[in-house]
Design an enzyme around this catalytic site. Structure first.
Site, PDB file in Angstrom:
ATOM      1  N   ASN A 208       0.721  -1.114  -0.471  1.00 13.14           N
ATOM      2  CA  ASN A 208       0.293   0.427  -0.428  1.00 13.14           C
ATOM      3  C   ASN A 208       0.730   1.291  -0.167  1.00 13.14           C
ATOM      4  OD1 ASN A 208      -2.172   1.741   0.816  1.00 13.14           O
ATOM      5  ND2 ASN A 208      -0.913   2.402   2.452  1.00 13.14           N
ATOM      6  N   GLU A 209       0.696   1.776  -1.567  1.00 13.79           N
ATOM      7  CA  GLU A 209       1.686   2.946  -0.647  1.00 13.79           C
ATOM      8  C   GLU A 209       2.859   2.708  -0.624  1.00 13.79           C
ATOM      9  OE1 GLU A 209      -0.660   6.475   1.552  1.00 13.79           O
ATOM     10  OE2 GLU A 209      -2.465   6.664   0.319  1.00 13.79           O
ATOM     11  N   TYR A 275      -6.982  11.475  -2.542  1.00 12.93           N
ATOM     12  CA  TYR A 275      -8.000  12.689  -2.324  1.00 12.93           C
ATOM     13  C   TYR A 275      -8.493  14.011  -1.897  1.00 12.93           C
ATOM     14  CZ  TYR A 275      -7.249   8.660   1.013  1.00 12.93           C
ATOM     15  OH  TYR A 275      -7.519   7.047   1.589  1.00 12.93           O
ATOM     16  N   GLU A 332      -8.347   4.341  -2.937  1.00 12.16           N
ATOM     17  CA  GLU A 332      -8.938   4.705  -1.803  1.00 12.16           C
ATOM     18  C   GLU A 332      -8.850   6.546  -2.554  1.00 12.16           C
ATOM     19  OE1 GLU A 332      -5.862   5.480   1.595  1.00 12.16           O
ATOM     20  OE2 GLU A 332      -5.458   3.130   1.105  1.00 12.16           O
ATOM     21  N   GLN A 381     -13.206   5.857   4.721  1.00 13.76           N
ATOM     22  CA  GLN A 381     -13.564   4.733   4.994  1.00 13.76           C
ATOM     23  C   GLN A 381     -14.689   4.001   5.876  1.00 13.76           C
ATOM     24  OE1 GLN A 381      -9.934   3.322   7.631  1.00 13.76           O
ATOM     25  NE2 GLN A 381      -8.748   4.049   5.797  1.00 13.76           N
TER      26      GLN A 381
HETATM   27  O1  AHR Z   1      -6.500   6.245   4.555  1.00 15.50           O
HETATM   28  C1  AHR Z   1      -5.847   7.301   5.208  1.00 15.50           C
HETATM   29  C2  AHR Z   1      -4.055   6.772   4.759  1.00 15.50           C
HETATM   30  O2  AHR Z   1      -4.171   7.887   3.560  1.00 15.50           O
HETATM   31  C3  AHR Z   1      -4.369   5.228   4.491  1.00 15.50           C
HETATM   32  O3  AHR Z   1      -3.755   4.848   5.417  1.00 15.50           O
HETATM   33  C4  AHR Z   1      -3.031   5.629   3.399  1.00 15.50           C
HETATM   34  O4  AHR Z   1      -2.692   4.092   2.441  1.00 15.50           O
HETATM   35  C5  AHR Z   1      -3.601   6.947   2.790  1.00 15.50           C
HETATM   36  O5  AHR Z   1      -2.222   7.494   2.992  1.00 15.50           O
END
Ligand code: AHR
Length: 528
Positions: A208-209, A275, A332, A381
């Site tokens: 992840n990332e 995001y 995400e 989430q």
């Molecule tokens: O969703 C919160 C965080 O955002 C996650 O853990 C990460 O993958 C992202 O930076």
């Protein structure tokens, strides 16, 4: 507090097809634009791609009160639960037909060691959740509990494996433990821990990332690691596992280029994270409920960047995968604001307003329109963290405006995307312009056409004339989600301030239909 929004309307023509978005500015005077009617063409005689229900997926991380309190309360809790998982949350999530759930992270995934989370709970080790508040992780919610949750929800599990601080062997053993029906030591350990039949794990994310919290890797290094890990994702019991590579951070197109070029042939999906930060500033993101028009417009603008991201990452993928075998997995996404005052900054607990509902509506419309490449998405989430569906306070629970959009949009699950062309006014703030409307349309297995529309303008209604090519309509029904302000949100004292209502402002016409969209609204129409 609420600012007096001084709207400006200009006119633009937006052509939107299944995979194409072209914007041509046609400025008219503001007064003329307010009188003008927006136009929509729906090609009901076309439609080649299926909107995978996986686009309506979710993400639950060991972060703040998402898993613990939000989902897991333990078998001895006074909160009604089934094997420790709260019933009210499961019932609510079943209503939005959660198709897939990503777990255990997030950043948490790259420090999670699965053997910590199996066997008698009392014997499970206590670890420090170094990413999220430094709190103690007691591992009471582990593999069996997560897969029980998925079965209670009717959702497919999507497991993110630890690349950052784990090993290939650890990943291999986890997959064997979960999915093998052999008489092997690991499969027998699963049986001893209470699960006889193997689980089906259709989706595995490898890291992840990895460009950030997952190891600060270069795409070159990650590609090599990915190739190694993906080789050892074994398919036990005749079930195929689809492997998802760690993809880009927003507009990092080079990451996608390098990983697709070096490792594309060994993956079934590559992820993307984006995001929406209302201010565009990670240091001061802005409040979830106390914002003015600058942050309202800013958030919508940044959410709309998703269109460019999926298009441009998709173009790079086309170079290496012209058959579109590999899915773009937006695992995400969502709005990320400052935490609620007085709450732990490491817990990412934020309220959820009508603004969030509009962001959900326009983003899901983008995913629908790009469903030829976008095969899954997971909003961040599920409960109590970031753009959540549900907020809990001990035994109390509320549904957020975003939840209601997911519920209204279930009509698009696995339906056929219908190409649309939208000509609409702009919503302008200072020198920034965005289209005031957002749309997607689909036809389901029964032949019903559904159209989801967002009017992003905070205080101007919009008239829309729609032509539906290739269908004769006799009936139109609708539902609307709107509120008295874009800051409106549900609280434990007033949990139904923002909720859907039936909608009677649409009429069938000779050509299709016309509709009067209230300001700041999400409308879903059913055409028969
Ligand atoms: O969703 C919160 C965080 O955002 C996650 O853990 C990460 O993958 C992202 O930076």
């Amino acid at each position: 507090m609420l600012h007096c929004f001084k709207p400006a309307m200009q006119f633009r023509t937006l052509l939107r097809c299944a995979t194409l978005s072209v914007s041509v500015g046609l400025s008219l005077s503001s007064a003329a634009a307010q009188e003008s009617t927006n136009r929509l063409l729906i090609r009901a005689d076309q439609g080649r791609f299926t909107i995978s229900r996986m686009i309506y997926g979710h993400f639950a991380e060991h972060l703040g009160r998402c898993i613990y309190e939000g989902i897991w309360v333990g078998e001895d809790s006074p909160i009604p639960n089934t094997r420790g998982i709260r019933n009210d949350v499961v019932q609510a999530l079943r209503r939005i037909k959660v198709p897939v759930l990503r777990w255990p992270g997030g950043c948490f995934a790259d420090e999670y060691h699965w053997k910590d989370g199996i066997g008698p709970r009392i014997q499970r080790p206590a670890r420090i959740n170094t990413h999220w508040g430094g709190v103690i992780e007691n591992n009471h919610f582990g593999t069996h509990e997560f897969l029980d949750l998925c079965e209670q929800l009717g959702a497919e599990p999507y497991i993110a494996v630890n690349v950052g601080s784990g090993t290939v062997q650890e990943m291999m053993e986890w997959i064997e433990y979960m999915t093998s029906d052999a008489d092997s030591t690991l499969a027998n350990l699963r049986r001893k821990n209470g699960r006889h039949a193997p689980w089906r794990i259709p989706w595995v994310g490898i890291g992840n990332e990895s460009w950030g919290c997952g190891g600060e890797m270069t795409p070159e290094h990650y590609s090599d690691l990915y190739r190694q890990y993906s080789t050892f994702v074994k398919h036990f019991s005749g079930h195929r596992i689809r492997r998802i590579a760690c993809g880009a951070n927003g507009a990092d197109y080079r990451w996608t280029e390098v990983v697709m070029q070096r490792a594309g042939r060994w993956m079934e999906g590559i992820s993307l994270h984006h995001y929406t930060i209302p201010t565009g500033n990670w240091g001061r993101k802005g409040s979830a409920t106390q914002f003015g028009e600058d942050q309202y417009h800013g958030a919508l603008r940044r959410a709309l960047e998703m269109e460019t991201l999926v298009r441009r990452h998709g173009e790079i993928m086309d170079k290496y995968d012209p058959q579109k075998r590999v899915g773009l997995i937006v695992d995400e996404w969502g709005i990320w604001t400052d935490v609620e005052p007085g709450t732990n900054p490491g817990f990412l607990y934020q309220q959820n307003s009508m603004r969030d509902a509009l962001i959900a509506g326009l983003t899901l419309n983008i995913f629908n329109r790009h469903c030829d490449r976008v095969r899954m998405a997971n909003i961040a989430q599920t409960v109590n963290v970031l753009q959540a569906m549900i907020l809990t306070d001990k035994e109390r629970m509320l549904l957020t405006p975003t939840y209601h959009v997911f519920e209204m949009y279930t009509v698009h699950h696995d339906a056929t995307l219908l190409p649309t062309e939208l000509t609409c006014a702009d919503y302008t703030f200072e020198s920034h312009r965005i289209p005031a409307l957002s749309v997607s349309a689909s036809r389901n297995a029964e032949g019903v056409i559904h159209v989801s529309l967002c009017n992003l303008h905070p205080d101007q209604a919009a008239k829309l004339e729609a032509e539906v090519q290739g269908a004769r309509l006799t009936r139109i029904e609708g539902r609307v989600l709107t509120a008295d302000s874009v800051q409106a949100h549900n609280t434990f004292e007033r949990p139904d301030r923002v909720r859907p209502a039936s909608f009677n402002e649409a009429r069938v016409t000779e050509q299709g239909f016309h509709v009067h969209l209230p300001p700041r609204s999400v409308v879903v129409l059913a055409l028969r």
